[in-house]
Structures are given as C-alpha cells and as structure tokens.
Design a protein around this motif. Structure first.
Motif, short mmCIF file in Angstrom:
data_model
loop_
_atom_site.label_atom_id
_atom_site.label_comp_id
_atom_site.label_asym_id
_atom_site.label_seq_id
_atom_site.Cartn_x
_atom_site.Cartn_y
_atom_site.Cartn_z
N ASP A 215 -42.19 -34.41 -23.28
CA ASP A 215 -40.84 -34.38 -22.71
C ASP A 215 -40.07 -35.59 -23.22
O ASP A 215 -40.13 -36.67 -22.64
CB ASP A 215 -40.92 -34.38 -21.18
CG ASP A 215 -39.57 -34.12 -20.51
OD1 ASP A 215 -38.54 -34.43 -21.13
OD2 ASP A 215 -39.57 -33.62 -19.37
N ARG B 89 -32.18 -25.61 -5.58
CA ARG B 89 -31.58 -24.95 -6.75
C ARG B 89 -30.64 -25.95 -7.40
O ARG B 89 -30.37 -27.03 -6.85
CB ARG B 89 -30.79 -23.70 -6.32
CG ARG B 89 -29.69 -24.00 -5.31
CD ARG B 89 -28.78 -22.80 -5.06
NE ARG B 89 -27.86 -23.03 -3.95
CZ ARG B 89 -26.75 -23.77 -4.03
NH1 ARG B 89 -26.42 -24.35 -5.17
NH2 ARG B 89 -25.97 -23.91 -2.97
N ILE B 90 -30.17 -25.60 -8.57
CA ILE B 90 -29.21 -26.46 -9.26
C ILE B 90 -27.87 -26.41 -8.53
O ILE B 90 -27.36 -25.33 -8.20
CB ILE B 90 -29.03 -26.02 -10.72
CG1 ILE B 90 -30.35 -26.15 -11.48
CG2 ILE B 90 -27.94 -26.84 -11.41
CD1 ILE B 90 -30.31 -25.62 -12.90
N LEU C 62 -36.99 -35.94 -4.72
CA LEU C 62 -36.92 -34.59 -5.29
C LEU C 62 -38.18 -34.21 -6.04
O LEU C 62 -38.28 -33.10 -6.56
CB LEU C 62 -35.72 -34.50 -6.25
CG LEU C 62 -34.34 -34.79 -5.66
CD1 LEU C 62 -33.27 -34.74 -6.74
CD2 LEU C 62 -34.01 -33.81 -4.54
N THR D 77 -41.30 -35.55 -8.97
CA THR D 77 -41.30 -35.90 -10.39
C THR D 77 -41.48 -34.63 -11.22
O THR D 77 -42.33 -33.81 -10.90
CB THR D 77 -42.46 -36.87 -10.70
OG1 THR D 77 -42.35 -38.01 -9.85
CG2 THR D 77 -42.44 -37.31 -12.14
N LYS E 127 -38.05 -34.07 -11.49
CA LYS E 127 -36.70 -33.68 -11.08
C LYS E 127 -35.89 -34.88 -10.60
O LYS E 127 -34.70 -35.01 -10.93
CB LYS E 127 -36.78 -32.61 -9.98
CG LYS E 127 -35.42 -32.06 -9.57
CD LYS E 127 -35.60 -30.97 -8.50
CE LYS E 127 -34.24 -30.44 -8.05
NZ LYS E 127 -34.39 -29.39 -6.99
N GLN E 128 -36.53 -35.77 -9.83
CA GLN E 128 -35.79 -36.92 -9.32
C GLN E 128 -35.39 -37.88 -10.44
O GLN E 128 -34.34 -38.54 -10.37
CB GLN E 128 -36.60 -37.65 -8.26
CG GLN E 128 -37.93 -38.18 -8.73
CD GLN E 128 -38.87 -38.51 -7.58
OE1 GLN E 128 -38.62 -38.16 -6.43
NE2 GLN E 128 -39.97 -39.16 -7.88
N TYR F 117 -34.63 -36.95 -13.58
CA TYR F 117 -33.47 -36.34 -14.23
C TYR F 117 -32.21 -36.58 -13.40
O TYR F 117 -31.14 -36.87 -13.94
CB TYR F 117 -33.67 -34.83 -14.40
CG TYR F 117 -34.84 -34.42 -15.24
CD1 TYR F 117 -35.24 -35.16 -16.35
CD2 TYR F 117 -35.57 -33.26 -14.93
CE1 TYR F 117 -36.33 -34.76 -17.12
CE2 TYR F 117 -36.65 -32.86 -15.70
CZ TYR F 117 -37.02 -33.62 -16.79
OH TYR F 117 -38.09 -33.23 -17.54
N TRP F 118 -32.34 -36.44 -12.07
CA TRP F 118 -31.19 -36.63 -11.19
C TRP F 118 -30.66 -38.06 -11.30
O TRP F 118 -29.45 -38.28 -11.40
CB TRP F 118 -31.58 -36.32 -9.74
CG TRP F 118 -30.42 -36.26 -8.80
CD1 TRP F 118 -29.71 -35.15 -8.42
CD2 TRP F 118 -29.80 -37.37 -8.11
NE1 TRP F 118 -28.70 -35.50 -7.55
CE2 TRP F 118 -28.74 -36.85 -7.34
CE3 TRP F 118 -30.04 -38.74 -8.07
CZ2 TRP F 118 -27.92 -37.65 -6.54
CZ3 TRP F 118 -29.23 -39.55 -7.28
CH2 TRP F 118 -28.19 -39.01 -6.52
#
Length: 258
Positions: free
Chosen positions: A56, A146-147, A172, A174, A176-177, A179-180
């Motif tokens: 990634d 969701r997005i 959120l 890992t 996802k958090q 990226y946020w």
C-alpha cells in the motif's frame, strides 16, 4: 535511516522514533499554539501497520509524512531500545490517550472523539470523564459505516473547527483512520490527530482489554486474537505479523533494502 542523535530506526521502510512521553507533550504544546495552522498527525506503528505498507504505497506515504511516528507494539519498544540504546516508551493508542488525559490536568487540553458505533463513543466519553474528572471533551461523533458525501464531511469539519479541540481521537480502525487523518490535516485546523483504533472498543465496553501483565510482556495481540474479534483479527496477527518479521529479518541480514 537513523539520524545523528539515533532517534529513528527503519522498520522495513518506516522510520519509527524512540520517544518518551515528554517528547509528545512538547510537540503537542507547540502544535496547538496556533489554531489557524493545519493539524498534525501522530502515527503509531506496529507489525500490522508496517506489513500493510509493503503493498500500500499511499499508506507508506501517510506514515512517512506523519509529524511524529511512535512505536505501538511492545516488541518495537524493545527493538528501539536495543538498536538505538535510547529510552523509549510504548505509544499504543490507550497509553497515548491516558497520558494526554492525565497531562490535561495542568495543560487543559481539550478533546474530540470521532469514530466507533454511536453507543460505543458515548460510553467511551463517559468512561474517560469517570477516569479523568478534569478532562474536557468538547464533542463526539459516530460516522456511518460508509463513505461520507462531501456535504456530510464538510459538516463534520465545520463542527470540529468551531469547537477547536486540541486533540482529536480517531477510532475508525487501521488503515481507514490513517487515510482519514491524511485527508483532513488541512481541512481541520490546529488540532493533533491520534489514531485510536481499538481504544474506542476498550473504553466503550465492546471489547475487554488484556491484563496489564500480558500487555507489558508484549502478548496483548494473543489476548485479542482469542477474543470475540477472532474472525477479524486472525489474519492480522498471524499472516501479517509473520510477513513483517520475515521482511525485517531480510533487512537485518542485508538481503533486502527498504
């Protein structure tokens, strides 16, 4: 790459810092002085995080561009102390939040909680206020799974900017958090973002945390693997951990460079 003060060690491409909590406090105090500046990212790295960066590229960039990169897993603490001969504390989310909450008794740090299921984030807020009666939690929000639409995201950013918290705890999961955080460092001003992952579940009462003796010994992962989240975590704590260890071994014997 290690710097001249030997404060960093490269773990398969991610420079993790040998930090003590006073280092964090000094940085936070500096970062929150000006609420008009962008927010700052405290990244915490364990074997799972590092292994994910192998495939990634965006996540690797997010970690490498973080403002502070601390060791999450207990083995990382031992490795940093051994490789760098430097004092080092464990920067797992639970400890970071606890240390900042305790420190806020004198600094008056304010907090915002973002993440978790609706009932979980409410229980987490209540638990923190029970443990630290002095704590100032200025707001909390449980986003849908969701997005978000641009308008929904704008509403959240406007609310957080209006409340001006010093610390934003993001739960959120890992990666996802992560990226946020990367997407919101410029949208939200003057805060410090802490990726909190499982601490929302721990303090929110959804998952019981491992006994302290297991945590200190570096086996919290085994306790979590045997929990109700086995289906979600088994690949993380088996395949991904082994992938990290194999690549770290190749790095140490200089067969592979990162």
């Amino acid at each position: 790459m290690q710097d001249k003060q030997k404060k960093y060690y490269n773990f398969i491409g991610i420079d993790v810092e040998a930090l003590i909590y006073q280092d964090l406090f000094d940085k936070v105090d500096l970062w929150i002085e000006d609420k008009s500046r962008r927010s700052h990212h405290v990244a915490i790295i364990n074997a799972f995080c590092a292994a994910m960066t192998l495939k990634d590229a965006k996540l690797k960039r997010i970690y490498r561009e973080a403002d502070l990169i601390g060791p999450d897993g207990r083995p990382f603490v031992y490795w940093l102390r051994f490789f760098l001969k430097s004092p080092c504390d464990q920067f797992d989310a639970s400890s970071i939040v606890a240390e900042l909450a305790e420190k806020s008794k004198e600094t008056q740090y304010s907090f915002y909680l973002y993440g978790g299921a609706p009932e979980v984030v409410v229980k987490m807020k209540a638990r923190l206020e029970q443990l630290y009666p002095h704590i100032r939690i200025v707001g909390h929000h449980s986003p849908p799974f969701r997005i978000l639409s641009p308008d929904e995201d704008r509403v959240i950013c406007d609310e957080i900017n209006r409340l001006k918290p010093d610390i934003v705890c993001i739960g959120l999961g890992t990666p996802k958090q992560d990226y946020w955080i990367y997407d919101h460092k410029e949208k939200i001003r003057g805060s410090v973002f802490i990726p909190c992952g499982a601490i929302f579940d721990f303090l929110g009462g959804r998952v019981k945390r491992a006994p302290e003796i297991l945590t200190r010994a570096g086996f919290e992962w085994l306790y979590r693997l045997c929990s109700k989240d086995f289906k979600r975590l088994w690949r993380r704590y088996t395949f991904m951990n082994m992938l990290f260890l194999w690549n770290l071994f190749l790095q140490i014997i200089k067969v592979k460079k990162f």
